[in-house]
Design a protein around this motif. Sequence first.
Motif, PDB file in Angstrom:
ATOM      1  N   LEU A   1       0.821  -1.196   0.000  1.00 16.57           N
ATOM      2  CA  LEU A   1       0.000   0.000   0.000  1.00 16.57           C
ATOM      3  C   LEU A   1       0.862   1.256   0.000  1.00 16.57           C
ATOM      4  CD1 LEU A   1      -2.780   1.350   0.221  1.00 16.57           C
ATOM      5  CD2 LEU A   1      -2.600   1.142   2.703  1.00 16.57           C
ATOM      6  N   PHE A   2       1.818   1.343   0.917  1.00 21.37           N
ATOM      7  CA  PHE A   2       2.651   2.546   1.006  1.00 21.37           C
ATOM      8  C   PHE A   2       3.647   2.619  -0.149  1.00 21.37           C
ATOM      9  CE2 PHE A   2       1.202   2.032   5.408  1.00 21.37           C
ATOM     10  CZ  PHE A   2       0.745   3.304   5.658  1.00 21.37           C
ATOM     11  N   ARG A   3       4.089   1.448  -0.635  1.00 25.12           N
ATOM     12  CA  ARG A   3       5.040   1.443  -1.751  1.00 25.12           C
ATOM     13  C   ARG A   3       4.397   2.024  -3.012  1.00 25.12           C
ATOM     14  NH1 ARG A   3       6.510  -3.499  -1.357  1.00 25.12           N
ATOM     15  NH2 ARG A   3       5.040  -4.386  -2.851  1.00 25.12           N
ATOM     16  N   VAL A   4       3.167   1.666  -3.267  1.00 26.25           N
ATOM     17  CA  VAL A   4       2.464   2.164  -4.458  1.00 26.25           C
ATOM     18  C   VAL A   4       2.098   3.635  -4.284  1.00 26.25           C
ATOM     19  CG1 VAL A   4       0.340   1.959  -5.804  1.00 26.25           C
ATOM     20  CG2 VAL A   4       1.611  -0.095  -5.151  1.00 26.25           C
ATOM     21  N   LEU A   5       1.660   4.015  -3.070  1.00 25.19           N
ATOM     22  CA  LEU A   5       1.208   5.388  -2.851  1.00 25.19           C
ATOM     23  C   LEU A   5       2.351   6.401  -2.892  1.00 25.19           C
ATOM     24  CD1 LEU A   5      -1.517   4.975  -0.076  1.00 25.19           C
ATOM     25  CD2 LEU A   5      -1.817   5.281  -2.540  1.00 25.19           C
ATOM     26  N   ARG A   6       3.580   5.959  -2.625  1.00 32.92           N
ATOM     27  CA  ARG A   6       4.687   6.919  -2.695  1.00 32.92           C
ATOM     28  C   ARG A   6       5.371   6.910  -4.068  1.00 32.92           C
ATOM     29  NH1 ARG A   6       7.315   3.052   0.895  1.00 32.92           N
ATOM     30  NH2 ARG A   6       8.967   1.943  -0.243  1.00 32.92           N
ATOM     31  N   ASP A   7       4.877   6.087  -4.973  1.00 34.94           N
ATOM     32  CA  ASP A   7       5.422   6.033  -6.330  1.00 34.94           C
ATOM     33  C   ASP A   7       4.846   7.182  -7.157  1.00 34.94           C
ATOM     34  OD1 ASP A   7       6.450   5.433  -8.772  1.00 34.94           O
ATOM     35  OD2 ASP A   7       5.571   3.430  -8.929  1.00 34.94           O
ATOM     36  N   GLY A   8       5.698   7.986  -7.753  1.00 32.07           N
ATOM     37  CA  GLY A   8       5.235   9.122  -8.539  1.00 32.07           C
ATOM     38  C   GLY A   8       4.400   8.715  -9.740  1.00 32.07           C
ATOM     39  N   ALA A   9       4.682   7.534 -10.311  1.00 32.21           N
ATOM     40  CA  ALA A   9       3.914   7.075 -11.471  1.00 32.21           C
ATOM     41  C   ALA A   9       2.444   6.864 -11.116  1.00 32.21           C
ATOM     42  CB  ALA A   9       4.515   5.779 -12.015  1.00 32.21           C
ATOM     43  N   THR A  10       2.181   6.474  -9.868  1.00 35.36           N
ATOM     44  CA  THR A  10       0.793   6.270  -9.441  1.00 35.36           C
ATOM     45  C   THR A  10       0.016   7.573  -9.492  1.00 35.36           C
ATOM     46  OG1 THR A  10       1.451   4.453  -7.977  1.00 35.36           O
ATOM     47  CG2 THR A  10      -0.676   5.507  -7.542  1.00 35.36           C
ATOM     48  N   TRP A  11       0.590   8.627  -8.936  1.00 38.18           N
ATOM     49  CA  TRP A  11      -0.106   9.909  -8.885  1.00 38.18           C
ATOM     50  C   TRP A  11      -0.192  10.556 -10.264  1.00 38.18           C
ATOM     51  CZ3 TRP A  11      -2.791  10.351  -4.718  1.00 38.18           C
ATOM     52  CH2 TRP A  11      -2.358   9.706  -3.565  1.00 38.18           C
ATOM     53  N   ASN A  12       0.805  10.318 -11.094  1.00 38.03           N
ATOM     54  CA  ASN A  12       0.742  10.827 -12.460  1.00 38.03           C
ATOM     55  C   ASN A  12      -0.386  10.140 -13.234  1.00 38.03           C
ATOM     56  OD1 ASN A  12       1.758  12.440 -14.654  1.00 38.03           O
ATOM     57  ND2 ASN A  12       2.608  10.556 -15.522  1.00 38.03           N
ATOM     58  N   ALA A  13      -0.492   8.809 -13.089  1.00 37.67           N
ATOM     59  CA  ALA A  13      -1.561   8.063 -13.760  1.00 37.67           C
ATOM     60  C   ALA A  13      -2.927   8.442 -13.187  1.00 37.67           C
ATOM     61  CB  ALA A  13      -1.326   6.566 -13.619  1.00 37.67           C
ATOM     62  N   LEU A  14      -2.987   8.699 -11.873  1.00 42.80           N
ATOM     63  CA  LEU A  14      -4.243   9.112 -11.263  1.00 42.80           C
ATOM     64  C   LEU A  14      -4.690  10.457 -11.815  1.00 42.80           C
ATOM     65  CD1 LEU A  14      -6.514   8.833  -9.159  1.00 42.80           C
ATOM     66  CD2 LEU A  14      -4.960   9.838  -7.472  1.00 42.80           C
ATOM     67  N   TYR A  15      -3.760  11.391 -11.919  1.00 38.53           N
ATOM     68  CA  TYR A  15      -4.091  12.701 -12.499  1.00 38.53           C
ATOM     69  C   TYR A  15      -4.561  12.550 -13.947  1.00 38.53           C
ATOM     70  CZ  TYR A  15      -3.481  17.289 -14.625  1.00 38.53           C
ATOM     71  OH  TYR A  15      -3.691  18.443 -15.326  1.00 38.53           O
ATOM     72  N   ASN A  16      -3.840  11.736 -14.724  1.00 42.49           N
ATOM     73  CA  ASN A  16      -4.234  11.518 -16.117  1.00 42.49           C
ATOM     74  C   ASN A  16      -5.620  10.891 -16.209  1.00 42.49           C
ATOM     75  OD1 ASN A  16      -1.761  12.533 -16.897  1.00 42.49           O
ATOM     76  ND2 ASN A  16      -0.822  10.519 -17.214  1.00 42.49           N
ATOM     77  N   SER A  17      -5.907   9.940 -15.323  1.00 41.74           N
ATOM     78  CA  SER A  17      -7.225   9.289 -15.323  1.00 41.74           C
ATOM     79  C   SER A  17      -8.329  10.290 -15.027  1.00 41.74           C
ATOM     80  CB  SER A  17      -7.254   8.154 -14.293  1.00 41.74           C
ATOM     81  OG  SER A  17      -6.456   7.070 -14.686  1.00 41.74           O
ATOM     82  N   LEU A  18      -8.104  11.122 -14.009  1.00 37.28           N
ATOM     83  CA  LEU A  18      -9.123  12.104 -13.653  1.00 37.28           C
ATOM     84  C   LEU A  18      -9.305  13.144 -14.759  1.00 37.28           C
ATOM     85  CD1 LEU A  18      -8.264  12.674  -9.869  1.00 37.28           C
ATOM     86  CD2 LEU A  18     -10.196  11.403 -10.820  1.00 37.28           C
ATOM     87  N   TYR A  19      -8.190  13.587 -15.346  1.00 34.44           N
ATOM     88  CA  TYR A  19      -8.278  14.609 -16.402  1.00 34.44           C
ATOM     89  C   TYR A  19      -9.039  14.080 -17.616  1.00 34.44           C
ATOM     90  CZ  TYR A  19      -6.839  17.815 -20.107  1.00 34.44           C
ATOM     91  OH  TYR A  19      -6.845  18.685 -21.164  1.00 34.44           O
ATOM     92  N   THR A  20      -8.634  12.922 -18.129  1.00 34.45           N
ATOM     93  CA  THR A  20      -9.298  12.381 -19.316  1.00 34.45           C
ATOM     94  C   THR A  20     -10.738  11.984 -19.019  1.00 34.45           C
ATOM     95  OG1 THR A  20      -8.356  10.192 -18.811  1.00 34.45           O
ATOM     96  CG2 THR A  20      -7.165  11.571 -20.374  1.00 34.45           C
ATOM     97  N   SER A  21     -11.014  11.464 -17.822  1.00 39.90           N
ATOM     98  CA  SER A  21     -12.374  11.043 -17.482  1.00 39.90           C
ATOM     99  C   SER A  21     -13.310  12.242 -17.345  1.00 39.90           C
ATOM    100  CB  SER A  21     -12.376  10.222 -16.188  1.00 39.90           C
ATOM    101  OG  SER A  21     -11.619   9.034 -16.347  1.00 39.90           O
ATOM    102  N   ILE A  22     -12.832  13.298 -16.710  1.00 39.76           N
ATOM    103  CA  ILE A  22     -13.670  14.498 -16.558  1.00 39.76           C
ATOM    104  C   ILE A  22     -13.933  15.145 -17.914  1.00 39.76           C
ATOM    105  CG2 ILE A  22     -13.726  16.838 -15.615  1.00 39.76           C
ATOM    106  CD1 ILE A  22     -12.202  15.746 -13.163  1.00 39.76           C
ATOM    107  N   LEU A  23     -12.888  15.253 -18.747  1.00 42.34           N
ATOM    108  CA  LEU A  23     -13.058  15.838 -20.080  1.00 42.34           C
ATOM    109  C   LEU A  23     -13.979  14.971 -20.936  1.00 42.34           C
ATOM    110  CD1 LEU A  23     -12.277  18.140 -21.939  1.00 42.34           C
ATOM    111  CD2 LEU A  23     -10.233  16.849 -22.608  1.00 42.34           C
ATOM    112  N   ALA A  24     -13.809  13.658 -20.847  1.00 38.29           N
ATOM    113  CA  ALA A  24     -14.684  12.749 -21.594  1.00 38.29           C
ATOM    114  C   ALA A  24     -16.124  12.859 -21.119  1.00 38.29           C
ATOM    115  CB  ALA A  24     -14.186  11.312 -21.441  1.00 38.29           C
ATOM    116  N   THR A  25     -16.314  13.035 -19.813  1.00 47.01           N
ATOM    117  CA  THR A  25     -17.673  13.180 -19.270  1.00 47.01           C
ATOM    118  C   THR A  25     -18.347  14.428 -19.822  1.00 47.01           C
ATOM    119  OG1 THR A  25     -17.030  12.034 -17.231  1.00 47.01           O
ATOM    120  CG2 THR A  25     -19.004  13.409 -17.142  1.00 47.01           C
ATOM    121  N   LEU A  26     -17.616  15.521 -19.921  1.00 44.41           N
ATOM    122  CA  LEU A  26     -18.189  16.752 -20.484  1.00 44.41           C
ATOM    123  C   LEU A  26     -18.602  16.557 -21.940  1.00 44.41           C
ATOM    124  CD1 LEU A  26     -15.724  19.404 -18.984  1.00 44.41           C
ATOM    125  CD2 LEU A  26     -18.055  18.870 -18.221  1.00 44.41           C
TER     126      LEU A  26
END
Length: 567
Positions: free
Chosen positions: A49-74
């Motif tokens: 849990l902590f290993r994944v949460l401190r990985d920068g790739a996780t937060w970058n992918a999370l941001y990308n997911s939220l950005y594309t999902s919100i834009l796609a929703t609009l």
Amino acid sequence: MLAAIRSSDQPRWLVALILALIMLLSLTPSLRLLLEALSQLDQGADSPLFRVLRDGATWNALYNSLYTSILATLISLVLGALFACSLSLTNVSGRQWLVFCFMLPMMIPPQVTALSWLQLFGPSSPLLNSLGMAPSLGSPQPLYSAEGIALLMGIQHAPLVFLTLRASLINLPAELIEAARINGASQRRVWLDVILPLCRSGLVAAAAIAFVSALGNFGIPAMLGIPASYYVLPTLIYQHLAGFGQTVLSDVAVLSMLIGCLALIGVLVQQRFVRKAQFELVGHSGRAQAFELDTRHRRLLQAALWLVLSLILVAPLIALVISSLVPALGVGLTTETLTFEAYVEMLTRQGVTSRAMGNSLMLAGGSALFLMALSLPLAWLLLRMQPRLRTTINSLIEIPYALPGVVLAIACILLFVKPLPLLDISLYGTLAILFVAYLARFMSIALKPVQTSAGQLDGSLEEAAQLAGAGPLRRLLQIVLPLVAPALCAGGLLVFLTAVNELTVSALLWSAGNETLGVLVFNLDEGGDSVLAAAISVVIVVMVAALMLLLSLMGRWLPEGVIPWRT
């Protein structure tokens, strides 16, 4: 739980068997995933849990997911609301065909959608080369971007917004709209003061379901994002699994739970606002065609709707067909370059094609038949349960379908990576694990039509048979089954239609020799054989359209709402 069954003559063995299947297919994978994600917490910072949460790739992918999902929703909201309002509140003609064509992108696999749009743009587009409009070689492909991903996901999920919002619009009471007009309200005031307030909950619910669908979409981000090294959470999980390693399963379990939590929030929002949208109003409520357009404006609106469909559906499909008829990408279609070599190669020489076709047909057909056999007694038993218990079981059944497919796939890997206890049989790396995942994911699709149809039956028929001495199984087979048979077949066809082209679950569970059609298209395009991928995709689109037409022909014998695109 068994004591909650209302009728005393229900076969206890059947009730126990069905409830055990529901627990196995719906609840067990999710619990296994949760246990793996939260494992080794005693190791502190070294836990998954902590290993994944401190990985920068996780937060970058999370941001990308939220950005594309919100834009796609609009994008989905704009397209879905345009068609829902036009087809529900105006007198445009040809509604049935407009709805059918607008629903088609949702039924086409996401990887086929991505491939068709890739053939429409860029310097290698056979269509643009045929028209002499292709950009110069070396020009970037505009779809390899976050905005390209969002555009295609928005188009594919716009029908979900349409269906959700249309449910609110067709229940609008005509009297309120007429009263507003009698009091001198303009069309703008009718929209702002009457229609929008009554449909606000439906609009929020539609946005939530579009967001959840975009969040879990794998095919489009994989085909458009991986070449540009743009990763969202589902494609990050795919890359992790491709890398193997001792801790990979624990890491992807944490990533899957992260997607699952986001999706669960969206599902809860959607369910809450769907309930709010089911308002009751005093007085007679009829279908509210609020705006009777004159001939000129009606034709203009129809032309605009068909133009939108031409841009989002017809043009990409034409590009896909042309791409399958040329010897290589970048070659324009002429009488000299026209060739059916890709279809000949696909049908006669490529063993993987016939194997993938056979696997997909077997998995989809087997899932449809099994779930048809399960949904009949399940719907029959659910109608005899207490409302609270019925709601709980329905919620359990909907969990695997509501959560992103990548979450279910990881849960199945964790559950079946080791041989089954007692039996010592391993499902991992076989078609059996795909079959189990399909059953869990599509159970809700098969059940809903049967449940709707069974709920409309006259209870006196069964009561008379019971008084005449007929047992529960005899009543189920001789009374209930013939009456709900059309809905049962419709549910099976919907499962087959959805499962035959499935990718999100299959991409993580397939193995050599166990490819499916969805995986084959993805692998061919990733390997650079886009012409053959286009030919297979054309066959898939034709098959999807044919199945949708078959379901439409069955519509006259089915309860309202069973076939989503029928108005």
